[in-house]
Design a protein around this motif. Structure first.
Motif, PDB file in Angstrom:
ATOM      1  N   LYS A 183      40.278  99.694 112.312  1.00 36.01           N
ATOM      2  CA  LYS A 183      40.070 100.623 111.201  1.00 36.01           C
ATOM      3  C   LYS A 183      38.949 101.619 111.476  1.00 36.01           C
ATOM      4  O   LYS A 183      38.973 102.744 110.987  1.00 36.01           O
ATOM      5  N   LEU A 184      37.956 101.206 112.229  1.00 35.02           N
ATOM      6  CA  LEU A 184      36.816 102.066 112.533  1.00 35.02           C
ATOM      7  C   LEU A 184      37.017 102.804 113.851  1.00 35.02           C
ATOM      8  O   LEU A 184      36.751 104.007 113.952  1.00 35.02           O
ATOM      9  N   ALA A 225      30.980 110.559 120.647  1.00 41.03           N
ATOM     10  CA  ALA A 225      30.012 109.858 119.807  1.00 41.03           C
ATOM     11  C   ALA A 225      30.694 108.803 118.938  1.00 41.03           C
ATOM     12  O   ALA A 225      30.072 107.805 118.565  1.00 41.03           O
ATOM     13  N   ARG A 226      31.971 109.025 118.624  1.00 41.47           N
ATOM     14  CA  ARG A 226      32.750 108.046 117.862  1.00 41.47           C
ATOM     15  C   ARG A 226      33.555 107.191 118.838  1.00 41.47           C
ATOM     16  O   ARG A 226      34.108 107.698 119.807  1.00 41.47           O
ATOM     17  N   SER A 227      33.650 105.918 118.561  1.00 39.10           N
ATOM     18  CA  SER A 227      34.378 105.011 119.443  1.00 39.10           C
ATOM     19  C   SER A 227      35.881 105.274 119.372  1.00 39.10           C
ATOM     20  O   SER A 227      36.426 105.539 118.287  1.00 39.10           O
ATOM     21  N   LEU A 228      36.522 105.196 120.532  1.00 37.50           N
ATOM     22  CA  LEU A 228      37.941 105.507 120.656  1.00 37.50           C
ATOM     23  C   LEU A 228      38.627 104.427 121.484  1.00 37.50           C
ATOM     24  O   LEU A 228      38.007 103.756 122.308  1.00 37.50           O
ATOM     25  N   ALA A 229      39.931 104.267 121.268  1.00 40.29           N
ATOM     26  CA  ALA A 229      40.715 103.278 122.015  1.00 40.29           C
ATOM     27  C   ALA A 229      42.041 103.899 122.419  1.00 40.29           C
ATOM     28  O   ALA A 229      42.630 104.684 121.662  1.00 40.29           O
ATOM     29  N   ASP A 279      29.040  96.749 113.583  1.00 36.82           N
ATOM     30  CA  ASP A 279      30.234  97.303 112.929  1.00 36.82           C
ATOM     31  C   ASP A 279      31.394  97.401 113.914  1.00 36.82           C
ATOM     32  O   ASP A 279      32.553  97.139 113.558  1.00 36.82           O
ATOM     33  N   LEU A 280      31.107  97.776 115.145  1.00 32.87           N
ATOM     34  CA  LEU A 280      32.155  97.843 116.163  1.00 32.87           C
ATOM     35  C   LEU A 280      32.734  96.455 116.435  1.00 32.87           C
ATOM     36  O   LEU A 280      33.957  96.288 116.523  1.00 32.87           O
ATOM     37  N   ILE A 281      31.867  95.475 116.559  1.00 33.48           N
ATOM     38  CA  ILE A 281      32.338  94.108 116.807  1.00 33.48           C
ATOM     39  C   ILE A 281      33.156  93.606 115.629  1.00 33.48           C
ATOM     40  O   ILE A 281      34.197  92.952 115.807  1.00 33.48           O
ATOM     41  N   GLY A 334      41.003  93.725 114.771  1.00 38.05           N
ATOM     42  CA  GLY A 334      42.110  93.987 115.691  1.00 38.05           C
ATOM     43  C   GLY A 334      42.638  92.714 116.318  1.00 38.05           C
ATOM     44  O   GLY A 334      43.869  92.532 116.451  1.00 38.05           O
ATOM     45  N   LEU A 335      41.746  91.804 116.694  1.00 34.61           N
ATOM     46  CA  LEU A 335      42.175  90.556 117.316  1.00 34.61           C
ATOM     47  C   LEU A 335      42.841  89.622 116.314  1.00 34.61           C
ATOM     48  O   LEU A 335      43.756  88.866 116.671  1.00 34.61           O
ATOM     49  N   VAL A 336      42.409  89.664 115.062  1.00 32.42           N
ATOM     50  CA  VAL A 336      43.095  88.889 114.007  1.00 32.42           C
ATOM     51  C   VAL A 336      44.539  89.374 113.882  1.00 32.42           C
ATOM     52  O   VAL A 336      45.475  88.576 113.747  1.00 32.42           O
ATOM     53  N   ALA A 337      44.739  90.687 113.944  1.00 32.82           N
ATOM     54  CA  ALA A 337      46.095  91.239 113.852  1.00 32.82           C
ATOM     55  C   ALA A 337      46.974  90.754 114.992  1.00 32.82           C
ATOM     56  O   ALA A 337      48.180  90.510 114.811  1.00 32.82           O
TER      57      ALA A 337
END
Length: 395
Positions: A328-329, A339-343, A380-382, A388-391
């Motif tokens: 979500k983040l 500056a914002r985390s991306l995947a 917050d990232l963790i 994500g891992l719960v999903a």
């Protein structure tokens, strides 16, 4: 501004020129062309007898300021900036090679870089050879013949392999080649390829140098003679010019580059440590961890572990997609160094045009996700990664 000053001071003050108005920030010269005091001055400018700006495709005060500061930061004699990062890579290679030359490259390259070496250069009669980055028997064999250029990434995209730049430089020079290093993942503050023996360094300035998702840009750095005699005629005449406005934005990005990259690397280390013990994770690759395959080399030639983490999620493509969609983040994007985390999911985006067998050889399974870690609070990232891992496990 001398090298006696610290990095952060040089990023703010190196090659800073003000106009007669005394502005605090560098001026941005949004002009396509320039005027002359006389016809004689114009003629002398085009013959090179007089130094005067002609046209912003050839040179501009704002882009020149960026080039000077990047050269100071990198420890290079000269720099040319380009419209994009791929413009930097393609210009460096195409300006240097000709029909009948050989180019040797590490197999682990960004998708577009791989395409240039595998598809574009052979169209012009350039022989190209790929080598697994840490197979030095293969490097020795490939560079046993005269070679024009060697291209590597370290750390590599997306699996973060760390290559021995000094050792490859030695082999390249014995073959008569220039070693060109794509240093994007490490950033200019994380690794200094020229000090390790590289001849040319290329960047996508879009990544950490801007680092805020605003503009495109690229840079090529190296020796003054090569930049002026080989690269500059190519970029001037093919039109691969950076806009002055983008150059000005990148100058602003440089002012906080060191602070941002150091903070991003600290966050990335925390994220990698969390993922290494998290359920649903098959492997984690981060150059700053002791379990990285080239940990000792990374510690010797990099100043930090960088901002990128590669993680393999259980369940292959389906598991990776569930993981990404559960975040979500952290946003899904093929960019990095922001500056914002991306995947991103390399197998279906950045490396989709690389054949499946070649991806497998590079370790890019369908479960690999590349994380570009930003400036958020690490807790917050963790927390988001846990979501994500719960999903993944709820399938």
């Amino acid at each position: 501004m001398t090298a006696d000053f610290g990095l952060n001071t040089r990023l703010l003050h190196a090659d800073l020129e003000r106009t007669a108005y005394g502005e605090t920030s560098e001026a941005v010269f949004l002009t396509s062309g320039f005027v002359y005091d006389s016809a004689e001055q114009a003629a002398a400018t085009f013959t090179g007898e007089t130094q005067h700006y002609q046209y912003s495709r050839f040179g501009n005060p704002t882009t020149d300021a960026l080039q000077a500061r990047l050269a100071t930061l990198e420890g290079a004699e000269a720099c040319i900036v380009t419209a994009t990062g791929m413009g930097a890579v393609s210009s460096a290679l195409l300006s240097h090679v000709k029909t009948g030359d050989r180019v040797v490259a590490s197999r682990a390259l960004f998708g577009s870089c791989f395409w240039i070496v595998a598809n574009l250069l052979p169209r012009y009669g350039v022989e190209t050879i790929f080598v697994d980055g840490n197979d030095f028997d293969a490097w020795t064999e490939a560079l046993s013949k005269p070679t024009a250029a060697v291209l590597i990434e370290s750390p590599s995209n997306p699996m973060l392999d760390v290559l021995d730049i000094a050792r490859i430089a030695d082999l390249a020079h014995r073959a008569g080649a220039l070693l060109m290093v794509d240093n994007v993942f490490a950033s200019p503050v994380g690794q200094k390829p020229l000090s390790l023996g590289a001849d040319v360094v290329v960047y996508s300035c879009t990544k950490h140098i801007d680092g805020q998702g605003r503009v495109l840009g690229g840079a090529v750095l190296g020796r003054k003679q090569w930049i002026e005699e080989t690269l500059q005629p190519f970029t001037r005449n093919t039109g691969n010019a950076l806009s002055p406005f983008n150059a000005w934005v990148l100058l602003k990005g440089l002012e906080t580059l060191s602070l941002r990259v150091d903070a991003m690397a600290r966050n990335a280390a925390a994220v990698a440590d969390f993922l290494a013990d998290a359920p649903g994770v098959l492997q984690v690759r981060y150059p700053g961890r002791s379990d990285h395959p080239q940990a000792a080399l990374a510690g010797a030639q990099m100043h930090n572990g960088g901002s990128l983490v590669a993680v393999e999620i259980e369940g292959g493509r389906e598991g990776a997609f569930r993981f990404l969609n559960g975040l979500k983040l952290i946003a899904i994007s093929n960019n990095l160094g922001d500056a914002r985390s991306l995947a991103t999911h390399p197998a279906t985006t950045t490396h989709m045009r690389i054949a499946p067998e070649d991806r497998a050889r590079l370790g890019i399974t369908d479960g690999i996700v590349r994380l570009s870690i930003g400036l958020e609070d690490s807790a917050d990232l963790i927390g988001d990664l846990k979501q994500g891992l719960v999903a993944v496990r709820q399938a």
